[in-house]
Design a protein around this motif. Structure first.
Motif, PDB file in Angstrom:
ATOM      1  N   LEU A 134       0.836  -1.196   0.000  1.00  0.00           N
ATOM      2  CA  LEU A 134       0.000   0.000   0.000  1.00  0.00           C
ATOM      3  C   LEU A 134       0.872   1.249   0.000  1.00  0.00           C
ATOM      4  O   LEU A 134       1.958   1.261   0.592  1.00  0.00           O
ATOM      5  CB  LEU A 134      -0.909   0.016   1.233  1.00  0.00           C
ATOM      6  N   TYR A 135       0.362   2.283  -0.639  1.00  0.00           N
ATOM      7  CA  TYR A 135       1.086   3.546  -0.622  1.00  0.00           C
ATOM      8  C   TYR A 135       0.900   4.254   0.713  1.00  0.00           C
ATOM      9  O   TYR A 135       1.843   4.801   1.285  1.00  0.00           O
ATOM     10  CB  TYR A 135       0.611   4.447  -1.764  1.00  0.00           C
ATOM     11  N   ASP A 136      -0.303   4.211   1.237  1.00  0.00           N
ATOM     12  CA  ASP A 136      -0.615   5.035   2.404  1.00  0.00           C
ATOM     13  C   ASP A 136      -1.598   4.298   3.313  1.00  0.00           C
ATOM     14  O   ASP A 136      -2.634   3.822   2.853  1.00  0.00           O
ATOM     15  CB  ASP A 136      -1.231   6.358   1.931  1.00  0.00           C
ATOM     16  N   VAL A 137      -1.279   4.193   4.594  1.00  0.00           N
ATOM     17  CA  VAL A 137      -2.203   3.564   5.551  1.00  0.00           C
ATOM     18  C   VAL A 137      -2.585   4.528   6.671  1.00  0.00           C
ATOM     19  O   VAL A 137      -3.063   4.113   7.725  1.00  0.00           O
ATOM     20  CB  VAL A 137      -1.586   2.285   6.168  1.00  0.00           C
ATOM     21  N   ARG A 138      -2.411   5.819   6.437  1.00  0.00           N
ATOM     22  CA  ARG A 138      -2.682   6.788   7.505  1.00  0.00           C
ATOM     23  C   ARG A 138      -4.154   6.852   7.887  1.00  0.00           C
ATOM     24  O   ARG A 138      -4.495   7.263   8.999  1.00  0.00           O
ATOM     25  CB  ARG A 138      -2.195   8.178   7.083  1.00  0.00           C
ATOM     26  N   ALA A 139      -5.040   6.432   6.980  1.00  0.00           N
ATOM     27  CA  ALA A 139      -6.475   6.492   7.281  1.00  0.00           C
ATOM     28  C   ALA A 139      -6.999   5.186   7.881  1.00  0.00           C
ATOM     29  O   ALA A 139      -8.204   5.032   8.069  1.00  0.00           O
ATOM     30  CB  ALA A 139      -7.253   6.815   6.004  1.00  0.00           C
ATOM     31  N   THR A 169       4.714   2.193   1.127  1.00  0.00           N
ATOM     32  CA  THR A 169       5.663   2.986   0.347  1.00  0.00           C
ATOM     33  C   THR A 169       5.626   4.472   0.673  1.00  0.00           C
ATOM     34  O   THR A 169       6.454   5.231   0.183  1.00  0.00           O
ATOM     35  CB  THR A 169       5.406   2.801  -1.164  1.00  0.00           C
ATOM     36  N   PHE A 170       4.663   4.912   1.493  1.00  0.00           N
ATOM     37  CA  PHE A 170       4.647   6.302   1.946  1.00  0.00           C
ATOM     38  C   PHE A 170       5.595   6.425   3.137  1.00  0.00           C
ATOM     39  O   PHE A 170       5.633   5.541   4.000  1.00  0.00           O
ATOM     40  CB  PHE A 170       3.228   6.711   2.351  1.00  0.00           C
ATOM     41  N   PRO A 171       6.382   7.495   3.210  1.00  0.00           N
ATOM     42  CA  PRO A 171       7.421   7.573   4.245  1.00  0.00           C
ATOM     43  C   PRO A 171       6.931   7.516   5.685  1.00  0.00           C
ATOM     44  O   PRO A 171       7.706   7.191   6.573  1.00  0.00           O
ATOM     45  CB  PRO A 171       8.088   8.931   3.958  1.00  0.00           C
ATOM     46  N   LEU A 172       5.673   7.832   5.934  1.00  0.00           N
ATOM     47  CA  LEU A 172       5.174   7.835   7.309  1.00  0.00           C
ATOM     48  C   LEU A 172       4.107   6.761   7.466  1.00  0.00           C
ATOM     49  O   LEU A 172       3.042   6.847   6.868  1.00  0.00           O
ATOM     50  CB  LEU A 172       4.602   9.209   7.669  1.00  0.00           C
TER      51      LEU A 172
END
Length: 363
Positions: A196-201, A219-222
């Motif tokens: 996944l690119y982003d799991v912040r949500a 793959t997103f830095p945070l």
């Protein structure tokens, strides 16, 4: 080819040779040499140049159950004759193609096709294939294992839990997951692999109880710590994030990760590179508190003996330490004394070097 004439009971054939030239000149009557393979059920080929792909008519008398062509891009005009002859018996398919859309259209055209394991991958850089994929979900509701090695749209991801209720294994690539709660409806899901690119949500209240094996690449830095809270019954975790030497994670991420993985048996953090001060922070669970841990892969940019002193693991059998620049015989001595069941020890990138005494101690 001569030997194939005698293999009347052969059920599984896997060809991995780099070249057929090692076996002499290909006979002109290849089909005659291969007609004995009437009992063949499982076929796996690693290269597209095999004569067997140009002579698939010989398989018309067989009843293929599984077909694997994952090492090369399969031309549809070669694949179609195979599917035409065997779609009624085929239950497992692994194939890589140039474009996903035409492949999905071909698969959806077979009314009698009933797959239980499906592994598809395309070269990428193509138009959205969500419509064809969702149609495939609808036509193959009995699927137990699904791997899509090309990036899915949010719509295709959202449709998965609604259409494929019997999934036991799932591997996907996507930008993110809008409705992670829907994954908890997959009651039979045991193995989950996500890039996944982003799991912040991600919703930390979601509980996906059935999953025991999780592989996660972000793959997103945070990375958000919430995702670690959703898998309470994990036995095995592989974790990968952006390898950025300048990045200092929020300590909450490390703390939540270690606390949530307290009961795992296999913990692969080789591509989730730590700094030693992160893993030794006072609020972070120590490795030695993971009572069930049997295999640990751990990477640390500045690993010293201090890290090894947290590895009092009586049940540990395999330990892989990559990037361990400052480990000395003191740390090795602690490992040998406190991890008595170790069968495999891998140390990499050690700047100090290990003298004969250290090697003798480990052996």
């Amino acid at each position: 080819m001569e030997v194939f004439r005698t293999l009347y009971n052969l059920e599984s054939l896997c060809i991995v040779s780099e070249s057929e030239s090692l076996y002499g000149t290909v006979p002109e009557n290849v089909e005659m040499a291969l007609t004995s393979l009437k009992a063949l059920k499982h076929l796996r080929l690693h290269l597209p140049s095999y004569t067997i792909l140009r002579s698939v008519a010989f398989l018309s008398g067989a009843r293929l159950v599984s077909l694997s062509l994952e090492r090369f891009e399969m031309e549809l005009h070669h694949l179609k004759p195979l599917l035409n002859d065997h779609h009624r018996t085929l239950r497992e398919l692994t194939v890589r193609v140039e474009e996903m859309k035409p492949l999905l259209a071909l698969l959806n055209s077979y009314e009698a096709l009933k797959l239980y394991r499906l592994n598809l991958k395309s070269a990428g850089n193509e138009d959205d294939f969500s419509d064809g994929l969702i149609q495939l979900y609808e036509r193959q509701p009995q699927l137990r294992s699904l791997t899509i090695g090309s990036e899915l749209s949010l719509r295709a991801v959202d449709a998965l839990p609604k259409k494929l209720l019997h999934l036991q294994e799932l591997e996907i690539i996507a930008e993110s997951i809008n409705n992670c709660k829907a994954l908890s409806e997959l009651r039979h899901l045991r193995r989950l692999t996500m890039c996944l690119y982003d799991v912040r949500a991600w919703d930390e209240t979601v509980q996906i109880d059935g999953v025991t094996e999780l592989s996660l690449a972000v793959t997103f830095p945070l990375i958000s710590p919430a995702i670690f809270c959703s898998f309470p019954k994990l036995h095995r975790l592989y974790l990968e994030d952006v390898d950025d030497d300048t990045l200092m994670r929020d300590i909450v991420v490390v703390r939540t990760l270690m606390e949530s993985m307290r009961n795992v048996r296999v913990l692969d953090l080789e591509n989730f590179v730590f700094k030693e001060r992160e893993i030794l922070n006072d609020g972070v669970l120590r490795f030695e508190e993971m009572d069930n841990l049997e295999c640990l892969k751990y990477s640390c940019r500045d690993m010293s003996d201090a890290s090894l002193l947290t590895m009092n693991l009586p049940n540990l059998r395999e330990l892989y330490l990559t990037h361990c620049p400052h480990v000395s015989i003191k740390g090795i001595s602690f490992l040998v004394s406190n991890c008595p069941l170790i069968e495999r020890l891998h140390l990499e990138s050690n700047k100090r070097g290990l003298d004969d005494d250290a090697l003798e101690m480990t052996t």
